[in-house]
Structures are given as C-alpha cells and as structure tokens.
Design a protein around this motif. Structure first.
Motif, PDB file in Angstrom:
ATOM      1  N   ASP A 397       1.039  -1.301   0.073  1.00 55.15           N
ATOM      2  CA  ASP A 397      -0.024  -0.219   0.064  1.00 55.15           C
ATOM      3  C   ASP A 397       0.988   1.202  -0.115  1.00 55.15           C
ATOM      4  O   ASP A 397       0.384   2.485   0.409  1.00 55.15           O
ATOM      5  CB  ASP A 397      -0.991   0.156   1.250  1.00 55.15           C
ATOM      6  CG  ASP A 397      -1.940  -1.179   1.154  1.00 55.15           C
ATOM      7  OD1 ASP A 397      -2.476  -1.573   0.013  1.00 55.15           O
ATOM      8  OD2 ASP A 397      -2.215  -1.822   2.130  1.00 55.15           O
ATOM      9  N   LEU A 398       2.047   1.189  -0.654  1.00 57.10           N
ATOM     10  CA  LEU A 398       3.042   2.117  -0.389  1.00 57.10           C
ATOM     11  C   LEU A 398       2.427   3.202  -1.500  1.00 57.10           C
ATOM     12  O   LEU A 398       1.827   2.785  -2.674  1.00 57.10           O
ATOM     13  CB  LEU A 398       4.297   1.874  -0.681  1.00 57.10           C
ATOM     14  CG  LEU A 398       5.394   2.826  -1.116  1.00 57.10           C
ATOM     15  CD1 LEU A 398       5.683   3.778   0.140  1.00 57.10           C
ATOM     16  CD2 LEU A 398       6.659   2.380  -1.667  1.00 57.10           C
ATOM     17  N   ALA A 417       4.933  -5.834  -2.405  1.00 55.49           N
ATOM     18  CA  ALA A 417       4.401  -4.470  -2.578  1.00 55.49           C
ATOM     19  C   ALA A 417       2.981  -4.873  -3.085  1.00 55.49           C
ATOM     20  O   ALA A 417       2.449  -4.038  -4.168  1.00 55.49           O
ATOM     21  CB  ALA A 417       5.191  -3.866  -4.098  1.00 55.49           C
ATOM     22  N   VAL A 418       2.213  -5.529  -2.198  1.00 54.43           N
ATOM     23  CA  VAL A 418       0.613  -5.631  -2.462  1.00 54.43           C
ATOM     24  C   VAL A 418      -0.009  -4.454  -2.362  1.00 54.43           C
ATOM     25  O   VAL A 418       0.084  -3.745  -1.248  1.00 54.43           O
ATOM     26  CB  VAL A 418       0.231  -6.725  -1.491  1.00 54.43           C
ATOM     27  CG1 VAL A 418      -1.354  -6.790  -1.648  1.00 54.43           C
ATOM     28  CG2 VAL A 418       0.946  -8.179  -1.525  1.00 54.43           C
ATOM     29  N   SER A 440      10.942 -13.764  -3.003  1.00 52.98           N
ATOM     30  CA  SER A 440      10.039 -13.557  -4.170  1.00 52.98           C
ATOM     31  C   SER A 440       9.793 -12.077  -4.185  1.00 52.98           C
ATOM     32  O   SER A 440      10.094 -11.272  -3.185  1.00 52.98           O
ATOM     33  CB  SER A 440       8.941 -14.106  -3.979  1.00 52.98           C
ATOM     34  OG  SER A 440       8.918 -15.615  -3.709  1.00 52.98           O
ATOM     35  N   VAL A 441       9.589 -11.720  -5.545  1.00 49.31           N
ATOM     36  CA  VAL A 441       9.080 -10.085  -5.531  1.00 49.31           C
ATOM     37  C   VAL A 441       7.713 -10.553  -5.868  1.00 49.31           C
ATOM     38  O   VAL A 441       7.362 -10.904  -6.970  1.00 49.31           O
ATOM     39  CB  VAL A 441       9.684  -9.640  -7.084  1.00 49.31           C
ATOM     40  CG1 VAL A 441       9.461  -8.214  -7.163  1.00 49.31           C
ATOM     41  CG2 VAL A 441      11.471  -9.569  -6.631  1.00 49.31           C
ATOM     42  N   ILE A 442       6.808  -9.754  -4.964  1.00 43.76           N
ATOM     43  CA  ILE A 442       5.275  -9.813  -5.001  1.00 43.76           C
ATOM     44  C   ILE A 442       4.765  -8.724  -5.379  1.00 43.76           C
ATOM     45  O   ILE A 442       4.632  -7.584  -4.718  1.00 43.76           O
ATOM     46  CB  ILE A 442       4.781 -10.507  -3.747  1.00 43.76           C
ATOM     47  CG1 ILE A 442       5.637 -11.666  -3.215  1.00 43.76           C
ATOM     48  CG2 ILE A 442       3.331 -10.813  -3.997  1.00 43.76           C
ATOM     49  CD1 ILE A 442       5.353 -12.787  -3.963  1.00 43.76           C
ATOM     50  N   LEU A 443       4.108  -8.527  -6.782  1.00 43.06           N
ATOM     51  CA  LEU A 443       3.637  -7.185  -7.205  1.00 43.06           C
ATOM     52  C   LEU A 443       2.086  -7.487  -7.550  1.00 43.06           C
ATOM     53  O   LEU A 443       1.837  -7.721  -8.689  1.00 43.06           O
ATOM     54  CB  LEU A 443       4.221  -6.844  -8.545  1.00 43.06           C
ATOM     55  CG  LEU A 443       5.855  -6.674  -8.193  1.00 43.06           C
ATOM     56  CD1 LEU A 443       6.571  -6.450  -9.567  1.00 43.06           C
ATOM     57  CD2 LEU A 443       6.303  -5.762  -7.252  1.00 43.06           C
ATOM     58  N   VAL A 444       1.248  -7.817  -6.636  1.00 43.83           N
ATOM     59  CA  VAL A 444       0.007  -7.953  -6.854  1.00 43.83           C
ATOM     60  C   VAL A 444      -1.039  -7.489  -5.895  1.00 43.83           C
ATOM     61  O   VAL A 444      -0.597  -6.307  -5.525  1.00 43.83           O
ATOM     62  CB  VAL A 444      -0.275  -9.966  -6.478  1.00 43.83           C
ATOM     63  CG1 VAL A 444       0.740 -10.645  -6.966  1.00 43.83           C
ATOM     64  CG2 VAL A 444      -0.089  -9.774  -4.965  1.00 43.83           C
ATOM     65  N   GLY A 445      -2.529  -7.845  -6.019  1.00 43.66           N
ATOM     66  CA  GLY A 445      -3.497  -7.361  -5.321  1.00 43.66           C
ATOM     67  C   GLY A 445      -3.510  -5.645  -5.523  1.00 43.66           C
ATOM     68  O   GLY A 445      -3.701  -4.914  -4.623  1.00 43.66           O
TER      69      GLY A 445
END
Length: 761
Positions: A397-398, A417-418, A440-445
């Motif tokens: 949420d940044l 970075a959800v 992992s690199v999480i760019l979801v949601g």
C-alpha cells in the motif's frame, strides 16, 4: 530599603534555616561580597543544610570562582544584578530556582557534587569568556562536573543572539532535564558532553535562526534522549538544527509529538556549520549510536532532513501521524548505517524528499507499508544502492509519486508490494537493476506501476508474481526510449514467473531472462514485447483462468507473432518446451509459424522472389514439417501423367524402336525402319504391336510411374518416347520432361524433409 546584614544572614545560615528577604512587596538587598565572605571566610559557621535565601535582591556581582564551598547554596525567587560567577568553584549544590532576573551563570570548570538547579529561572544575557571570545552565551558550563542532576524545569533563557547554554565536555552524573516550559532563545551546546543519565527535553522550546539549536556532537548519554510532550500536553519545538554527530545514546531515542524545523536563515560567514551537507537538515546525526530503539511517534513533524548516515541503531520507527518534509532534498539519510532490527516508516506517513539507504545494512525488515513518498531530490524517492536487508522489504500500500524506488545492487529478502501505487511516468518506478532478492518479488493485489519497472540483471531466488497488477508506461522517456512498462533484461527468476497481470501496456522487455516455468495467458500480453533469448522449461496455467490456453499452440503462435522485431529464438524456445512435454504436433506448428513470420519480415533486394519460394516451400511440405503433402502432390502429378497418356492423340505420338531399327507405335509397326534418324520406307518386319516381344508393350500407368518416380525403372520411359515430328509430339515431349523434373524435385523435397524431421526428433 534595609539591607540584609551579616549577623542576620549568619544567624539563619548557622541554624540551617532559609532566610526570606521579602519586605512587603519588595525584596531586601543582600551584598554579593557578603555572600562570598560567607562561602569563603565564614564557611565554618554555616550549617550543612547550606546557605538558603528566598526573595532576595543580590546586589553586585556574586563571585564564587575558585571557592570550595562544603554546603549547598540555594537562591529561590531572587534577583541578581550581575551574572553569578562560579568558574572553577567546588560546590556541594547550587540552586537558582524561580529567579526572575538572572543575567547569567559563568561556571566553566564548576564542580558540583550534587544538583545544579536552574528551574523556573529567567536568564537573559550574552557573556564572553576565555573559552570562546567570539560566541557569547548566557550560561557557561564548559568542562564542568555535576555529580547529581542538571535541572532546568520551566527555565527561560534569552541569550540575545548568543548561545543559551555553552557546556562543552560537561559531565553530569544524573539526569539532565530541560523540560516542561523550558524555553531557550539561543543554542544549547553540549559538545562532547558526558551525561550518565538521560537527557529529558519534554515540552522544550529551543529557537535558533539558521544554526544548531541543540548541539550534542560527540556527546555520550548513558540513559535515553527524550524529546517528547510534557504531562501538561505541551509539545516540544526545536526551531533550528539538532546536531548529534558521533553521539552515543545507551538507551532509546524517543521523539514524540515534537516539531523539528530547520530555520531558513543562513549560517554566519566563516561558521563551521556553513556546509552544504548540513544545510536544510533538521536532525544532523551522522555516526550516531543508539543502543535501544529510535522512535518518532504521535504527531511528530520534521521540517528539514534527518541525517543518520553511518549510524548504528537498534531500530528506527517513524509511526503513523508523523511526517517528514524536505521537498527536493534528502528527507531521511541512512547511508552506510547499520540497524540491528527493523526500519519502519508507518502507515500514511508523508515523506517529502528522498529516503537514502545506500550501503545500509538492516538486519530485520525494511517496512514502508502505507507510507506516502513524494518530491525527491533528483530521481529517487528511495535510494538504496547496495543496501542489504536480511529480512523482508515491505512496500504494501505504498504511495510513491514523482520518483523511483532504487534498489540497484541491493541484497534483499522478500520484496512485497501488494497494493502499492508507484507513479513516475517519465522514469522508473521500481528499480531492481543487478539486485539480489533471496525470496520472491510480489507485485499483486492492485499493484500499480506507471512508468518503467526495472528488473534487469537481477536475481530472484523465489517467484516473480504479477497477479492482478497493472503495469503501464504513458510514453517513452530518456532511458526508456521504447516505452517499456517492464524491463527484465537478463533477469534470473529461479522460482518461476507468474505473469497473470491485470493490464500491461504498451510493451515489455524480457530479453535473455530465464525462469523454470512461465505462468501466463498468451492472450494477455501487451501488443508488443521483446523476448529474445527468454528461456523457460514449461508453461503453467494461471490460477482461476477459465480458458485452458497453456498448451494451445495456436495461442502461442499468436503470442509470438507480437514480437516488436522478428526473432526466431522465441519460436524455437516455445517449440522445444512443447516437444519436451509431448506436444510434438504443437511444436511443429510453432516452427511453421516461425517461418511464416520470417517470410513477412523479409526485406531488401530479391525479397519478392524469396517470399515466392518460401510460399512454395510452405505449401508443399510445410517447411519440412509436413512431408506427406509431397506424396499427395506426387500422386496428383502421377494421375495427370496417366490421364494424359490415356488420351488417343497423346498415344499416337509415342514411338518405340527395335534393335533392328523397326519403329512401332502403340498400335503396331509404323511401316518402315530407321537408318540413323531417317525413317526407311518398307514393309513392316512384323505385324504385332509389341514387335512380337522385341519391345516392351506400352502401358500408361507404368509409363507414368517410370516418368514421375525417380530411382524407379520399369523400362517404359527407356522404350517409348514421343516423336517430335508428328502432331503434338513436341508438346508431349516437353510435358513428360517437365513431369520428370517435377517428380525429381518433389521426391528430393520429401527425402530432405524426412531427414530434417528425423534430426529434429
């Protein structure tokens, strides 16, 4: 008004009683010389409870310099005509409380075994000493030693443009309290101070235009540093820089509900503080060491940068409700710092300016969850080149606007970075060039990137997840001339790529990237992309996807056709993966599509001819992957030859010659023999159509096979030939020769296709 005499003063002091010098509404004067005499010549007559005066007016300059006073000296609600001088004195205790008029305290080298108490007093003045002739101060305590506490509760100091307290290398055995209604209009300088207890600045107000308001450079604080609101709710305000270079705090550094503001005025010419490094800095604390946590909480506001470069901290927490304002400058500098635990910028904390983490070592997590970053210095909102984060990097949420999150050459744990919103249309949003991510690199949601997301040459030990993310680039930029939304050149993703994004445009670049599997929807890629050298071992279907298009070769061919520039490698890669997983027919279709794409990409001289040849190759054998098509063409050619030979007019052109030179047609002897190339008239030697066995009888089917199929000899073509001298003979000769050449060509293509097919399998 009657003065206080020696007898009256000694009577009270020898009895250990406080002497109240009030006379109605006024204050009775006490000679400063008398007080010095009591502390020096008459000190043996003073009770151990000390010399205590209340509501007195001290006439003259009270000079206790160099005296050894074995009892407490206390002034409560007294007025002074001149500064109290106590340089080099040895006192048991010195108390100057509620003194409304105190021109100053000159106490360099002062030794106090117990407390020095200035609570409630109002000091005004600016005095020079031999310590610093250039910078006056109201209170001088350089190289002094206080065995107990230094108390300035509700104290007001107005230095008239000088320093409020100048106490370099002071040693305080107890707590230092500058709190409640403490107000200083001038610098509090505790350079190199040794404070065995805590430094309490609860509710303090310190104002210094254009310089250091609180100077704690090289100070050692044995307890905590508390810059918090007081019990009555007064917020601490520091207008000016807090200097804490190389300071050490044994316990915690707590800032709560404080307002720190770097003043706009320029430092004095020639000042040691007139350095570009510290201009615009509200808290300048390079090489700071904090044993416990450093915390900003409540409604803490910082106007100016916070410099903690090369510091050693247990942890740093900037809680919700706080804010950092340094637009166009560095808001938080932790360059080459080491945090034993976590760095946290809390939910909805606005940070205007750059957060510098270059070379920073964080043994816990880097948490920017819910923070709001904007107005960077240069291009980076977060500059974390070479940073090492042992834990996770939390960007949930940044909100980041107008700059990039730069983690080039960094070593991180998971990067999550959800729901983050990264907006930098003319540059990079998340920059992981040459970074190593151990998780992992999480760019979801709901993750959103408006600009270029860079993963080039990074190594991700876990997964790259883009499920539901939105990746867009509004227009090409200086370092993104192709306008890619994602650039992952030579990236290594060891845990697989989950490219089930919600939206991506206008293009992405995965040149030379590698991953064990690719989970995507081939129809959900951008209109244009670059995947030259992109390698993977298998395809996976996105979770929740209704359409099973993972191994749909037609969908993959359509996907590969959208490459920004034709490259055969991605086709070969996809075909290899299809073949290795048993989809041989699909692999062949992909390779055929590759050749068709290559045909469309042909340019230059002779392109039209080469395209025509390629079309023929594609039509006949499907570029060698469909050799059975040749058999049908051979069969069609064979039938055409058979049909042409069944026509009576065509048969009438056929001739055969015996060894004796007799010429026969398909119906019998022609009526002569041949001598050389000439027909010799005469009766036919035989009447049988096949020369009574001298020649092989004409058979259209066998003749067609002998003509069309190479390497097959049925003695038909070698026996019978079309006579060009008769009607339609020349045509039949040309037709059969063409059929022979076509037969050889088609048979050769068939054999070569089989050889290529065997090699590819």
């Amino acid at each position: 008004m009657e003065k206080v005499g020696e007898a009256e003063l000694l009577a009270a002091a020898s009895a250990g009683q406080e002497l109240d010098c009030a006379d109605g509404a006024g204050r009775r004067p006490v000679a400063a010389e008398l007080l010095r005499r009591c502390c020096h010549q008459l000190k043996d007559q003073i009770d151990p409870r000390g010399l205590r005066l209340r509501r007195a007016s001290i006439a003259g300059s009270l000079d206790l310099a160099g005296l050894d006073v074995p009892f407490p000296v206390r002034f409560d609600d007294c007025d002074f005509d001149a500064p109290l001088v106590a340089e080099g004195a040895h006192l048991r205790e010195l108390s100057l409380t509620r003194c409304a008029r105190l021109p100053g305290l000159l106490g360099n080298g002062l030794q106090v075994r117990r407390d020095l108490d200035l609570s409630g007093s109002e000091l005004a003045g600016a005095h020079r000493t031999t310590v610093s002739a250039a910078n006056p101060a109201a209170v001088w305590l350089c190289e002094s030693s206080i065995g107990g506490r230094l108390l300035c509760v509700d104290t007001v100091i107005d230095a008239g443009g000088g320093r409020a307290i100048h106490a370099d290398r002071i040693h305080v055995g107890g707590i230092v309290r500058l709190h409640h209604q403490f107000t200083a209009r001038g610098q509090i300088r505790l350079l190199g101070a040794q404070l065995d207890g805590s430094l309490d600045l609860a509710g303090a107000l310190i104002e210094v235009p254009g310089g250091a308001a609180l100077d704690l450079d090289h100070a050692v604080i044995g307890g905590s540093l508390l810059l918090i609101d007081d019990p009555a709710g007064r917020h601490p305000v520091i207008r000016g820089r807090i200097a804490m270079g190389s300071a050490r705090i044994t316990a915690q550094f707590l800032i709560r509900n404080a307002r720190l503001a770097e003043m706009a005025a320029a430092p004095p010419p020639g000042s040691g503080y007139a350095q570009s490094r510290i201009r615009g800095t509200a808290l300048s604390a390079p090489r700071l060491s904090v044993g416990a946590e450093m915390t900003m909480e409540g409604s803490c506001q910082v106007f100016g940068g916070v410099d903690l470069s090369m510091s050693e901290l247990s942890s740093l927490y900037i809680g919700p409700g706080c804010s950092l304002h340094a637009p166009g400058r560095t808001a938080l500098d932790l360059t080459n710092a080491e945090l034993l635990s976590t760095l946290t910028v809390g939910d909805q904390v606005p940070v205007a300016g750059t957060v510098r983490l270059s070379g920073t070592r964080i043994h816990g997590n880097l948490c920017l969850r819910g923070a709001s970053l904007s107005a960077p210095e240069g291009k980076s909102l977060v500059a974390a080149q070479g940073a090492v984060v042992d834990g996770g990097t939390e960007l949930q949420d940044l909100r980041a606007t107008g700059g990039r999150l730069r983690f080039s050459n960094a070593n991180l744990g998971n990067l999550v970075a959800v729901g983050a919103q990264l907006v930098n249309p003319t540059g990079s949003t998340l920059y992981l060039h040459h970074a190593t991510v151990r998780g992992s690199v999480i760019l979801v949601g709901g993750f959103t990137s408006q600009g270029l997301l860079t993963l080039s040459r990074s190594t991700v030990e876990g997964r790259l997840e883009c499920g539901g993310g939105s990746f867009t680039c509004p227009a090409p930029a200086e370092r993104n001339e192709h306008g890619h939304a994602i650039e992952a050149i030579s990236a290594i993703i060891r845990g697989g790529m989950y490219l089930d994004w919600a939206a991506v445009s206008p293009s992405v670049d995965f040149t030379n990237a590698s991953t064990p599997f690719l989970m995507d929807d081939p129809g959900n890629w951008p209109p244009s992309f670059v995947i030259s050298g992109f390698t993977y071992d298998r395809f996976e279907q996105p979770q929740g996807s209704a359409a099973a298009r993972t191994w749909d070769h037609a969908a993959r061919c359509a996907w590969l056709s959208h490459q920004a520039a034709y490259d055969a490698g991605p086709y070969e890669q996809a075909a290899r993966v299809f073949r290795e997983h048993g989809y041989t027919a699909g692999a062949e279709e992909i390779l055929i599509a590759q050749r068709k794409h290559a045909r469309r990409a042909m340019t230059g001289p002779g392109a039209l001819f080469r395209r025509a040849v390629d079309v023929a190759y594609s039509t006949t054998v499907g570029y060698g992957y469909r050799p059975r098509r040749v058999l049908w063409l051979l069969a069609a050619l064979l039938i055409m030859v058979i049909v042409s030979l069944e026509i009576p007019a065509a048969q009438a052109t056929m001739r055969a010659t015996t060894s004796a030179g007799a010429v026969y047609s398909t119906h019998g002897p022609v009526g002569g023999s041949t001598a050389g190339n000439a027909l010799v008239p005469g009766p036919p030697p035989h009447s049988d159509a096949c020369g009574d066995g001298q020649i092989r009888c004409f058979n259209p089917v066998l003749y067609a096979i002998d003509t069309v199929i190479p390497l097959v000899s049925l003695d038909q073509r070698s026996t019978w030939y079309p006579d060009p001298h008769v009607r339609d003979g020349a045509f039949m000769q040309g037709w059969l020769n063409a059929a022979t050449l076509l037969g050889w060509l088609l048979s050769s293509i068939f054999v070569l296709s089989l050889a290529r097919l065997s090699r590819s399998t």
